[in-house]
Write a protein that holds these residues in place. Sequence first.
Motif, PDB file in Angstrom:
ATOM      1  N   LEU A 233       0.758  -1.090   0.002  1.00 26.36           N
ATOM      2  CA  LEU A 233      -0.260   0.142  -0.019  1.00 26.36           C
ATOM      3  C   LEU A 233       0.960   1.369  -0.113  1.00 26.36           C
ATOM      4  O   LEU A 233       0.457   2.230  -0.685  1.00 26.36           O
ATOM      5  CB  LEU A 233      -1.009   0.038   1.197  1.00 26.36           C
ATOM      6  CG  LEU A 233      -1.928   0.934   1.124  1.00 26.36           C
ATOM      7  CD1 LEU A 233      -2.866   0.762  -0.028  1.00 26.36           C
ATOM      8  CD2 LEU A 233      -2.908   0.838   2.517  1.00 26.36           C
ATOM      9  N   SER A 234       1.881   1.242   0.609  1.00 25.83           N
ATOM     10  CA  SER A 234       2.620   2.395   0.430  1.00 25.83           C
ATOM     11  C   SER A 234       3.307   2.946  -0.831  1.00 25.83           C
ATOM     12  O   SER A 234       3.172   3.959  -1.334  1.00 25.83           O
ATOM     13  CB  SER A 234       4.259   2.249   1.537  1.00 25.83           C
ATOM     14  OG  SER A 234       4.745   0.992   0.856  1.00 25.83           O
ATOM     15  N   GLY A 235       3.614   1.669  -1.594  1.00 25.67           N
ATOM     16  CA  GLY A 235       3.772   1.974  -3.062  1.00 25.67           C
ATOM     17  C   GLY A 235       2.557   2.528  -3.911  1.00 25.67           C
ATOM     18  O   GLY A 235       2.761   3.466  -4.766  1.00 25.67           O
ATOM     19  N   ILE A 236       1.478   1.825  -3.552  1.00 26.64           N
ATOM     20  CA  ILE A 236       0.248   2.040  -4.374  1.00 26.64           C
ATOM     21  C   ILE A 236      -0.058   3.785  -4.057  1.00 26.64           C
ATOM     22  O   ILE A 236      -0.442   4.431  -4.925  1.00 26.64           O
ATOM     23  CB  ILE A 236      -0.865   1.277  -3.871  1.00 26.64           C
ATOM     24  CG1 ILE A 236      -0.783  -0.110  -4.248  1.00 26.64           C
ATOM     25  CG2 ILE A 236      -2.431   1.895  -4.399  1.00 26.64           C
ATOM     26  CD1 ILE A 236      -1.518  -1.060  -3.714  1.00 26.64           C
ATOM     27  N   ALA A 237      -0.057   3.948  -2.727  1.00 24.64           N
ATOM     28  CA  ALA A 237      -0.356   5.536  -2.364  1.00 24.64           C
ATOM     29  C   ALA A 237       0.643   6.366  -2.987  1.00 24.64           C
ATOM     30  O   ALA A 237       0.293   7.690  -3.469  1.00 24.64           O
ATOM     31  CB  ALA A 237      -0.417   5.551  -0.862  1.00 24.64           C
ATOM     32  N   SER A 238       1.865   6.076  -2.963  1.00 21.19           N
ATOM     33  CA  SER A 238       2.997   7.022  -3.774  1.00 21.19           C
ATOM     34  C   SER A 238       2.834   7.061  -4.939  1.00 21.19           C
ATOM     35  O   SER A 238       2.821   8.195  -5.494  1.00 21.19           O
ATOM     36  CB  SER A 238       4.376   6.463  -3.276  1.00 21.19           C
ATOM     37  OG  SER A 238       5.361   7.019  -3.978  1.00 21.19           O
ATOM     38  N   ASP A 239       2.469   6.017  -5.771  1.00 20.18           N
ATOM     39  CA  ASP A 239       2.182   6.202  -6.989  1.00 20.18           C
ATOM     40  C   ASP A 239       0.968   7.109  -7.421  1.00 20.18           C
ATOM     41  O   ASP A 239       0.842   7.683  -8.411  1.00 20.18           O
ATOM     42  CB  ASP A 239       2.061   4.838  -7.872  1.00 20.18           C
ATOM     43  CG  ASP A 239       3.409   4.031  -7.935  1.00 20.18           C
ATOM     44  OD1 ASP A 239       4.665   4.605  -7.552  1.00 20.18           O
ATOM     45  OD2 ASP A 239       3.249   2.752  -8.019  1.00 20.18           O
ATOM     46  N   PHE A 240      -0.115   6.698  -6.462  1.00 23.65           N
ATOM     47  CA  PHE A 240      -1.372   7.623  -6.950  1.00 23.65           C
ATOM     48  C   PHE A 240      -1.013   8.807  -6.573  1.00 23.65           C
ATOM     49  O   PHE A 240      -1.533   9.895  -7.458  1.00 23.65           O
ATOM     50  CB  PHE A 240      -2.515   7.134  -5.975  1.00 23.65           C
ATOM     51  CG  PHE A 240      -3.830   7.708  -6.036  1.00 23.65           C
ATOM     52  CD1 PHE A 240      -4.658   7.371  -7.125  1.00 23.65           C
ATOM     53  CD2 PHE A 240      -3.999   8.764  -5.067  1.00 23.65           C
ATOM     54  CE1 PHE A 240      -5.954   8.298  -7.253  1.00 23.65           C
ATOM     55  CE2 PHE A 240      -5.219   9.632  -5.148  1.00 23.65           C
ATOM     56  CZ  PHE A 240      -6.234   9.205  -6.141  1.00 23.65           C
ATOM     57  N   ALA A 241      -0.108   9.421  -5.552  1.00 16.34           N
ATOM     58  CA  ALA A 241      -0.120  10.732  -5.233  1.00 16.34           C
ATOM     59  C   ALA A 241       0.789  11.479  -6.591  1.00 16.34           C
ATOM     60  O   ALA A 241       0.866  12.528  -6.855  1.00 16.34           O
ATOM     61  CB  ALA A 241       0.724  10.846  -4.165  1.00 16.34           C
TER      62      ALA A 241
END
Length: 313
Positions: free
Chosen positions: A111-119
Amino acid sequence: MSHPQVLRDLALFVEVAKRKSFSRAADALDMPISSLSRRITQFEATIGVRLLDRTTRKLALTAYGEAYLVQATRVVEEAQRSFEDLVAQAKGPSGHLTVAVPTDFWVTQHLSGIASDFARQHAQVHVHLDLRSGPVDLIQESYDLAICTEVPREASLIVRKVGALENGLFAAPDYLRARGRPEHPRDLGGHEVLLTGASAAWPLSRGTQTHTAEVSGRLSCSSLSLVRHLALAGRGIAALSLSDAGLDLEAGRLERILDGWSLPPTEVFVVTTSRLVPAKVRGFIDFLVQRLGTAFAEGRRTADPAASRSAAG
């Protein structure tokens, strides 16, 4: 009273009613309590009915307030969504997005990577991930959405299943060399098992076969992340999701045991307070579903050599 004023006061009423507190609503709205109370009083005087019963200790909806809240909430949410959609059309999703997430290892892994990519894709959105180990009150704590592995008890919440984590049994090579490899679930009784409680009954299945293994161990903890670390240290057999164990399997730090036997999957849900969510929330949920689906599929291929060969061929 003008139409814009009515809509603003509707929104204030909904905020106070949802939070059941003038002080909490005032904090969320960033306005003085006295101003908020005065606006609600003027709103009640304008429509000619009392919506809230106020005492020094308690705030409660009147019968009129209960009936009116459903309609008012729908109007406010539709207006907010329309505004967000207009902004999103002009410059994309924007604003603060606050997400409550569990503390399991797969969250920090994926999820850390998912949130980072979304931002990164949406420069106008600020994403805050709040790791929580217990139930979350989306309304009182002002979350836009929550990710959880259990269906919340509140029937009013909107729950969407976004994936399922396949679970299996794993141990470090050092442990298996020292203690041997179990060949059947009934062999687990003679092994050290890492649990989140003192004992457990693991319902395992392979095709049409089922077996409930009664297991226990000398080490237990409440954190799945710590269970994984204990397994990596060779202290016993752990029940983990394939997503959690994937990188360790690739590196040879863990091995899957009882090949073909699986525990029930862990379902993953997204929870919101309404179906009418702003563009930033809809965009994040869609992004999350896509990326988690890919991550879970990769975890299954990593843990299942036959699946990996099939995907490669």
